[in-house]
Design a protein around this motif. Structure first.
Motif, PDB file in Angstrom:
ATOM      1  N   ASN A 128       0.897  -1.271  -0.042  1.00 46.19           N
ATOM      2  CA  ASN A 128      -0.083   0.071   0.092  1.00 46.19           C
ATOM      3  C   ASN A 128       0.779   1.361  -0.340  1.00 46.19           C
ATOM      4  O   ASN A 128       1.002   1.730   0.978  1.00 46.19           O
ATOM      5  CB  ASN A 128      -0.993  -0.065   1.335  1.00 46.19           C
ATOM      6  CG  ASN A 128      -1.749   1.218   1.233  1.00 46.19           C
ATOM      7  OD1 ASN A 128      -2.253   1.587   0.036  1.00 46.19           O
ATOM      8  ND2 ASN A 128      -2.378   1.511   2.391  1.00 46.19           N
ATOM      9  N   VAL A 129       1.754   1.527  -1.245  1.00 47.15           N
ATOM     10  CA  VAL A 129       2.513   2.376  -1.075  1.00 47.15           C
ATOM     11  C   VAL A 129       1.734   3.814  -1.240  1.00 47.15           C
ATOM     12  O   VAL A 129       2.456   4.799  -0.604  1.00 47.15           O
ATOM     13  CB  VAL A 129       3.593   2.335  -2.328  1.00 47.15           C
ATOM     14  CG1 VAL A 129       2.575   2.828  -3.620  1.00 47.15           C
ATOM     15  CG2 VAL A 129       4.633   3.279  -2.497  1.00 47.15           C
ATOM     16  N   LEU A 130       0.789   4.015  -1.521  1.00 41.58           N
ATOM     17  CA  LEU A 130      -0.158   5.244  -1.420  1.00 41.58           C
ATOM     18  C   LEU A 130      -0.526   5.508  -0.054  1.00 41.58           C
ATOM     19  O   LEU A 130      -0.572   6.878   0.285  1.00 41.58           O
ATOM     20  CB  LEU A 130      -1.481   5.409  -2.326  1.00 41.58           C
ATOM     21  CG  LEU A 130      -1.019   5.164  -3.736  1.00 41.58           C
ATOM     22  CD1 LEU A 130      -2.348   5.132  -4.573  1.00 41.58           C
ATOM     23  CD2 LEU A 130      -0.122   5.858  -4.326  1.00 41.58           C
ATOM     24  N   GLY A 131      -0.375   4.610   1.070  1.00 33.89           N
ATOM     25  CA  GLY A 131      -0.556   4.823   2.424  1.00 33.89           C
ATOM     26  C   GLY A 131       0.544   4.874   3.161  1.00 33.89           C
ATOM     27  O   GLY A 131       0.452   5.062   4.475  1.00 33.89           O
ATOM     28  N   VAL A 132       1.684   5.341   2.727  1.00 37.42           N
ATOM     29  CA  VAL A 132       3.161   5.173   3.699  1.00 37.42           C
ATOM     30  C   VAL A 132       2.935   6.515   4.353  1.00 37.42           C
ATOM     31  O   VAL A 132       2.575   7.445   3.759  1.00 37.42           O
ATOM     32  CB  VAL A 132       4.138   5.238   2.624  1.00 37.42           C
ATOM     33  CG1 VAL A 132       5.506   5.714   3.276  1.00 37.42           C
ATOM     34  CG2 VAL A 132       4.330   3.850   1.856  1.00 37.42           C
ATOM     35  N   SER A 133       3.142   6.323   5.648  1.00 39.11           N
ATOM     36  CA  SER A 133       3.386   7.574   6.319  1.00 39.11           C
ATOM     37  C   SER A 133       4.679   8.059   6.480  1.00 39.11           C
ATOM     38  O   SER A 133       5.584   7.724   5.784  1.00 39.11           O
ATOM     39  CB  SER A 133       2.541   7.413   7.836  1.00 39.11           C
ATOM     40  OG  SER A 133       3.964   6.207   8.309  1.00 39.11           O
ATOM     41  N   ARG A 134       4.816   9.326   7.057  1.00 42.36           N
ATOM     42  CA  ARG A 134       6.069   9.905   7.165  1.00 42.36           C
ATOM     43  C   ARG A 134       7.143   9.001   8.053  1.00 42.36           C
ATOM     44  O   ARG A 134       8.283   8.827   7.583  1.00 42.36           O
ATOM     45  CB  ARG A 134       6.047  11.114   7.994  1.00 42.36           C
ATOM     46  CG  ARG A 134       7.186  11.952   7.987  1.00 42.36           C
ATOM     47  CD  ARG A 134       7.159  13.417   8.485  1.00 42.36           C
ATOM     48  NE  ARG A 134       6.132  14.181   7.850  1.00 42.36           N
ATOM     49  CZ  ARG A 134       6.172  14.886   7.037  1.00 42.36           C
ATOM     50  NH1 ARG A 134       7.674  15.238   6.318  1.00 42.36           N
ATOM     51  NH2 ARG A 134       5.360  15.677   6.238  1.00 42.36           N
ATOM     52  N   ALA A 135       6.436   8.511   9.265  1.00 41.60           N
ATOM     53  CA  ALA A 135       7.420   7.505  10.050  1.00 41.60           C
ATOM     54  C   ALA A 135       7.846   6.294   9.098  1.00 41.60           C
ATOM     55  O   ALA A 135       8.929   5.830   9.092  1.00 41.60           O
ATOM     56  CB  ALA A 135       6.641   6.863  11.041  1.00 41.60           C
ATOM     57  N   ASP A 136       6.989   5.576   8.202  1.00 45.30           N
ATOM     58  CA  ASP A 136       7.370   4.524   7.296  1.00 45.30           C
ATOM     59  C   ASP A 136       8.511   4.992   6.405  1.00 45.30           C
ATOM     60  O   ASP A 136       9.185   4.317   6.038  1.00 45.30           O
ATOM     61  CB  ASP A 136       5.966   4.046   6.693  1.00 45.30           C
ATOM     62  CG  ASP A 136       5.010   3.522   7.418  1.00 45.30           C
ATOM     63  OD1 ASP A 136       5.486   2.798   8.515  1.00 45.30           O
ATOM     64  OD2 ASP A 136       3.781   3.656   6.989  1.00 45.30           O
ATOM     65  N   LEU A 137       8.280   6.182   5.880  1.00 47.56           N
ATOM     66  CA  LEU A 137       9.319   6.647   4.883  1.00 47.56           C
ATOM     67  C   LEU A 137      10.640   6.679   5.608  1.00 47.56           C
ATOM     68  O   LEU A 137      11.675   6.580   4.860  1.00 47.56           O
ATOM     69  CB  LEU A 137       8.872   7.884   4.357  1.00 47.56           C
ATOM     70  CG  LEU A 137       9.893   8.495   3.521  1.00 47.56           C
ATOM     71  CD1 LEU A 137      10.117   7.903   2.301  1.00 47.56           C
ATOM     72  CD2 LEU A 137       9.175  10.030   3.071  1.00 47.56           C
ATOM     73  N   ILE A 138      10.399   7.187   6.777  1.00 48.03           N
ATOM     74  CA  ILE A 138      11.813   7.300   7.471  1.00 48.03           C
ATOM     75  C   ILE A 138      12.628   6.011   7.949  1.00 48.03           C
ATOM     76  O   ILE A 138      13.912   5.879   7.465  1.00 48.03           O
ATOM     77  CB  ILE A 138      11.643   8.284   8.768  1.00 48.03           C
ATOM     78  CG1 ILE A 138      11.289   9.521   8.506  1.00 48.03           C
ATOM     79  CG2 ILE A 138      12.911   8.078   9.654  1.00 48.03           C
ATOM     80  CD1 ILE A 138      10.913  10.454   9.878  1.00 48.03           C
ATOM     81  N   GLN A 139      11.613   5.290   8.011  1.00 46.47           N
ATOM     82  CA  GLN A 139      12.244   3.944   8.372  1.00 46.47           C
ATOM     83  C   GLN A 139      12.708   3.326   7.057  1.00 46.47           C
ATOM     84  O   GLN A 139      13.940   2.555   6.909  1.00 46.47           O
ATOM     85  CB  GLN A 139      11.190   2.716   8.554  1.00 46.47           C
ATOM     86  CG  GLN A 139      11.293   1.203   8.972  1.00 46.47           C
ATOM     87  CD  GLN A 139      10.395   0.481   9.618  1.00 46.47           C
ATOM     88  OE1 GLN A 139       9.929   0.645  10.511  1.00 46.47           O
ATOM     89  NE2 GLN A 139       9.788  -0.404   8.361  1.00 46.47           N
ATOM     90  N   VAL A 140      11.961   3.308   6.036  1.00 49.09           N
ATOM     91  CA  VAL A 140      12.616   2.805   4.632  1.00 49.09           C
ATOM     92  C   VAL A 140      13.743   3.568   4.414  1.00 49.09           C
ATOM     93  O   VAL A 140      14.630   2.963   3.822  1.00 49.09           O
ATOM     94  CB  VAL A 140      11.516   2.971   3.629  1.00 49.09           C
ATOM     95  CG1 VAL A 140      12.228   2.848   2.181  1.00 49.09           C
ATOM     96  CG2 VAL A 140      10.179   2.158   3.606  1.00 49.09           C
ATOM     97  N   ALA A 141      13.796   4.908   4.501  1.00 50.78           N
ATOM     98  CA  ALA A 141      15.290   5.452   4.129  1.00 50.78           C
ATOM     99  C   ALA A 141      16.204   5.068   4.885  1.00 50.78           C
ATOM    100  O   ALA A 141      17.515   4.753   4.399  1.00 50.78           O
ATOM    101  CB  ALA A 141      14.910   7.029   4.364  1.00 50.78           C
ATOM    102  N   VAL A 142      16.234   4.929   6.225  1.00 46.11           N
ATOM    103  CA  VAL A 142      17.200   4.554   7.244  1.00 46.11           C
ATOM    104  C   VAL A 142      17.651   2.913   6.773  1.00 46.11           C
ATOM    105  O   VAL A 142      18.944   2.702   6.493  1.00 46.11           O
ATOM    106  CB  VAL A 142      16.821   4.579   8.452  1.00 46.11           C
ATOM    107  CG1 VAL A 142      17.764   3.676   9.497  1.00 46.11           C
ATOM    108  CG2 VAL A 142      16.527   6.169   9.102  1.00 46.11           C
TER     109      VAL A 142
END
Length: 314
Positions: A128-142
């Motif tokens: 559900n990439v359209l439902g990615v939150s800011r916290a999820d994005l930070i986790q993915v980036a790290v």
């Protein structure tokens, strides 16, 4: 609609910006790792680990722990179980992989079905990439940064291990440790890609870009550049197509990767056919031989293994 409007319109929505960044990170990381997976022959192992992390993700959600922690633990559990079944029984590796990953995947589905939650856990399976939150994005980036840093730092060792583990051992490297490191990176990468395409389609991002690059070039150093580039272009293509066609984003990204592979395959096939057709000194078998054909041409034909006779038709 102009080209600029076409490109800018989706990015005016905050959730599309997060989805784009998340998908680009996941695709790039998966594509880089896929080069080694394709070279070693671990495509099925990538499928196994990506599916086996599902119960770990669900259990992490139940206890309130980060998804990455549960996924990493079950990724190593899956690898360990595959090794135990393979080494202590007559079961071959591919059968052991199939049994372990399907069992763990089924366990994850059962846990999802019996877990009371206000959050729809099905997005773990289908993405559900359209439902990615800011916290999820930070986790993915790290996680993506950590995986990329390790792969770049150890790229020479991983490449040597992929080509010749015996030579790697001879020069002082530990093949078992390198293999375990790659499996650990595989588990982390699966967690990164979960946010974008879900468990079911993670294996596509882990295999398709590397397989596409393998068709395009025979130099591994170029594969490490071509695969992430193709994956990034396919990520953007899939997201834009899903936005304007109103379709699921994750599957569209995977379809774009599959299309890129098909084009690379057809181009490679056509190039090989042309090379075979224009190869010097080789004629099509059982073709009419000119009367003026000399002995050297005859010998050249025989060395090529063609079923023909000089000066005569069959």
């Amino acid at each position: 609609m102009t080209v600029v409007e076409f490109l800018v319109e989706p990015l005016q929505l905050e959730f599309m910006v997060r989805a784009t960044v998340t998908t680009l990170i996941a695709s790039t990381v998966c594509a880089t790792l896929s080069c080694w997976l394709v070279l070693i022959g671990w495509s099925l192992m990538g499928d196994a680990v990506s599916h086996a992390v599902l119960p770990g993700v669900v259990l992490a959600h139940i206890v309130g722990a980060p998804f990455a922690l549960g996924a990493i633990i079950f990724g190593f559990v899956a690898v360990g179980l595959i090794g135990v079944v393979r080494d202590t029984s007559r079961t071959k590796e591919d059968a052991a992989i199939g049994v372990v990953f399907t069992t763990l995947f089924a366990l994850g589905l059962v846990l999802i079905s019996v877990t009371p939650s206000q959050v729809d856990l099905n997005h773990i399976i289908f993405g559900n990439v359209l439902g990615v939150s800011r916290a999820d994005l930070i986790q993915v980036a790290v996680l993506g940064t950590v995986v990329m840093a390790v792969m770049v730092y150890k790229r020479r060792d991983f490449t040597l291990y992929a080509f010749d583990p015996h030579h790697a051992h001879a020069i002082g490297l530990n093949p078992r440790l390198l293999g375990a490191a790659l499996l650990g990176l595989l588990a982390l990468t699966a967690v990164v890609a979960l946010q974008a395409v879900g468990v079911v389609l993670v294996v596509a991002l882990l295999i398709t870009p590397g397989a596409t690059a393998y068709l395009i070039t025979e130099r591994f150093s170029r594969m490490l550049l071509i695969a992430p580039t193709i994956a990034a272009v396919c990520a953007l293509t899939g997201l834009y197509a899903s936005y304007y066609l109103d379709t699921a984003s994750g599957p569209m990204v995977v379809l774009a990767n599959g299309t890129a592979f098909a084009l690379a395959y057809l181009a490679r096939l056509g190039r090989e056919q042309r090379t075979r057709h224009h190869r010097p000194g080789v004629r099509a078998p059982w073709t009419e031989t000119p009367a003026a054909e000399d002995a050297s041409d005859c010998r050249r034909s025989r060395r090529a293994g063609l079923p023909r006779r000089c000066g005569r038709r069959p």
